[in-house]
Design an enzyme around this catalytic site. Structure first.
Site, PDB file in Angstrom:
ATOM      1  N   CYS A   1      -6.088   0.214   6.950  1.00  0.00           N
ATOM      2  CA  CYS A   1      -5.878   0.726   5.588  1.00  0.00           C
ATOM      3  C   CYS A   1      -7.026   1.675   5.188  1.00  0.00           C
ATOM      4  O   CYS A   1      -8.187   1.259   5.095  1.00  0.00           O
ATOM      5  CB  CYS A   1      -5.786  -0.426   4.601  1.00  0.00           C
ATOM      6  SG  CYS A   1      -5.431   0.125   2.917  1.00  0.00           S
TER       7      CYS A   1
ATOM      8  N   ASP B   1       0.524   3.735   1.735  1.00  0.00           N
ATOM      9  CA  ASP B   1       0.504   4.339   3.082  1.00  0.00           C
ATOM     10  C   ASP B   1       1.932   4.614   3.578  1.00  0.00           C
ATOM     11  O   ASP B   1       2.787   3.728   3.548  1.00  0.00           O
ATOM     12  CB  ASP B   1      -0.217   3.380   4.034  1.00  0.00           C
ATOM     13  CG  ASP B   1      -0.590   4.050   5.347  1.00  0.00           C
ATOM     14  OD1 ASP B   1      -1.790   4.150   5.635  1.00  0.00           O
ATOM     15  OD2 ASP B   1       0.328   4.481   6.087  1.00  0.00           O
TER      16      ASP B   1
ATOM     17  N   CYS C   1       0.854  -1.191   0.000  1.00  0.00           N
ATOM     18  CA  CYS C   1       0.000   0.000   0.000  1.00  0.00           C
ATOM     19  C   CYS C   1       0.890   1.241   0.000  1.00  0.00           C
ATOM     20  O   CYS C   1       2.006   1.219   0.515  1.00  0.00           O
ATOM     21  CB  CYS C   1      -0.897  -0.002   1.239  1.00  0.00           C
ATOM     22  SG  CYS C   1      -2.051   1.409   1.270  1.00  0.00           S
TER      23      CYS C   1
ATOM     24  N   ARG D   1       3.070   4.805   6.380  1.00  0.00           N
ATOM     25  CA  ARG D   1       3.485   4.108   7.603  1.00  0.00           C
ATOM     26  C   ARG D   1       3.941   2.676   7.361  1.00  0.00           C
ATOM     27  O   ARG D   1       4.301   1.970   8.303  1.00  0.00           O
ATOM     28  CB  ARG D   1       2.319   4.121   8.606  1.00  0.00           C
ATOM     29  CG  ARG D   1       1.908   5.524   9.016  1.00  0.00           C
ATOM     30  CD  ARG D   1       0.547   5.530   9.697  1.00  0.00           C
ATOM     31  NE  ARG D   1      -0.512   5.151   8.757  1.00  0.00           N
ATOM     32  CZ  ARG D   1      -1.803   5.076   9.089  1.00  0.00           C
ATOM     33  NH1 ARG D   1      -2.173   5.350  10.322  1.00  0.00           N
ATOM     34  NH2 ARG D   1      -2.699   4.734   8.189  1.00  0.00           N
TER      35      ARG D   1
ATOM     36  N   HIS E   1      -2.173  -3.793   5.148  1.00  0.00           N
ATOM     37  CA  HIS E   1      -2.015  -3.421   6.559  1.00  0.00           C
ATOM     38  C   HIS E   1      -3.364  -3.125   7.196  1.00  0.00           C
ATOM     39  O   HIS E   1      -4.270  -2.591   6.551  1.00  0.00           O
ATOM     40  CB  HIS E   1      -1.090  -2.200   6.690  1.00  0.00           C
ATOM     41  CG  HIS E   1      -1.645  -0.962   6.042  1.00  0.00           C
ATOM     42  ND1 HIS E   1      -2.217   0.056   6.751  1.00  0.00           N
ATOM     43  CD2 HIS E   1      -1.739  -0.603   4.733  1.00  0.00           C
ATOM     44  CE1 HIS E   1      -2.624   1.008   5.916  1.00  0.00           C
ATOM     45  NE2 HIS E   1      -2.356   0.633   4.682  1.00  0.00           N
TER      46      HIS E   1
HETATM   47 CO    CO Z   1      -3.410   1.274   3.028  1.00  0.00          CO
END
Ligand code: CO
Length: 218
Positions: free
Chosen positions: A109, A52, A50, A54, A106
């Site tokens: 998400c 993301d 992803c 993090r 994750h």
């Molecule tokens: Co995500």
């Protein structure tokens, strides 16, 4: 003031200064590091994750430059008409000959959470990207709706990862590589934002059972 002078208070200037310090720190220990790394790449892993911020691929598995070939998009999807993802997959599998392909999603998400909600009028492009996840919800609707509401999102995140691994197995790129060299092995992992840990959800290798309709003719 010199327009090229670096102001450490500027956000992007900070990144450039950090880069300089990082490079110098490595060279102080290993003067030939970048010279050697520049010669070629031989990663053993393709990571489809992803976007993301993090869940940075190399960081969470403590890998070094050169170890992982990376593709990331919203909600770590493998959509078989997405030439971006497919190009990365083809290059990684057919040229770099990676041994493992990891789809890593994750918990928490935002992409999956958005897909479980009504569509946002302002995000007409992102909505289309997330429609594929709504289809996964519909495929597993009975299982998901039998769960308490607070567990549905986490299970949906896991099912999304598993479906993306299945999507990989359905590509001609993976099936041709399985026939030729019995690799790569496909993995679905989920990352916990709250504990920093990865958990394996699914592993598929060249022996994986598959519906006949997804197989290519020999
Ligand atoms: Co995500």
């Amino acid at each position: 003031m010199d327009k090229h002078a670096l102001n450490p208070d500027d956000l992007t200037t900070r990144l450039l200064l950090e880069n300089k310090a990082w490079s110098e720190a490595i060279l102080s220990h290993e003067p030939e590091y970048f010279h050697n790394l520049a010669k070629e790449q031989r990663p053993k892993f393709l990571w489809i994750g992803c976007s993301d911020s993090r869940v940075p691929a190399e960081t969470v598995v403590n890998a070094q430059p050169g170890e992982i070939f990376v593709h990331r998009n919203i909600a770590n999807q493998v959509i078989t008409t997405d030439f971006n993802c497919l190009s990365v997959l083809q290059y990684a599998v057919s040229v770099l000959k990676v041994e493992h392909v990891i789809v890593c999603g994750h918990y928490g998400c935002g992409g999956v959470q958005a897909a479980l909600s009504r569509q946002d009028n302002g995000l007409i492009i992102a909505n289309k990207w997330l429609l594929h996840i709504k289809d996964i919800y519909r495929l597993h609707q009975a299982e998901l709706e039998a769960l308490p509401p607070d567990q549905r999102t986490n299970r949906m995140i896991e099912l999304n990862i598993i479906e993306q691994v299945n999507n990989l197995a359905h590509t001609s790129i993976i099936q041709a590589a399985w026939k030729e060299r019995k690799a790569p092995t496909l993995h679905g992992w989920v990352y916990g934002l709250e504990n920093g840990l990865l958990k394996e959800l699914i592993t598929l290798n060249y022996n994986a059972p598959m519906e006949n309709i997804y197989r290519y003719n020999d």
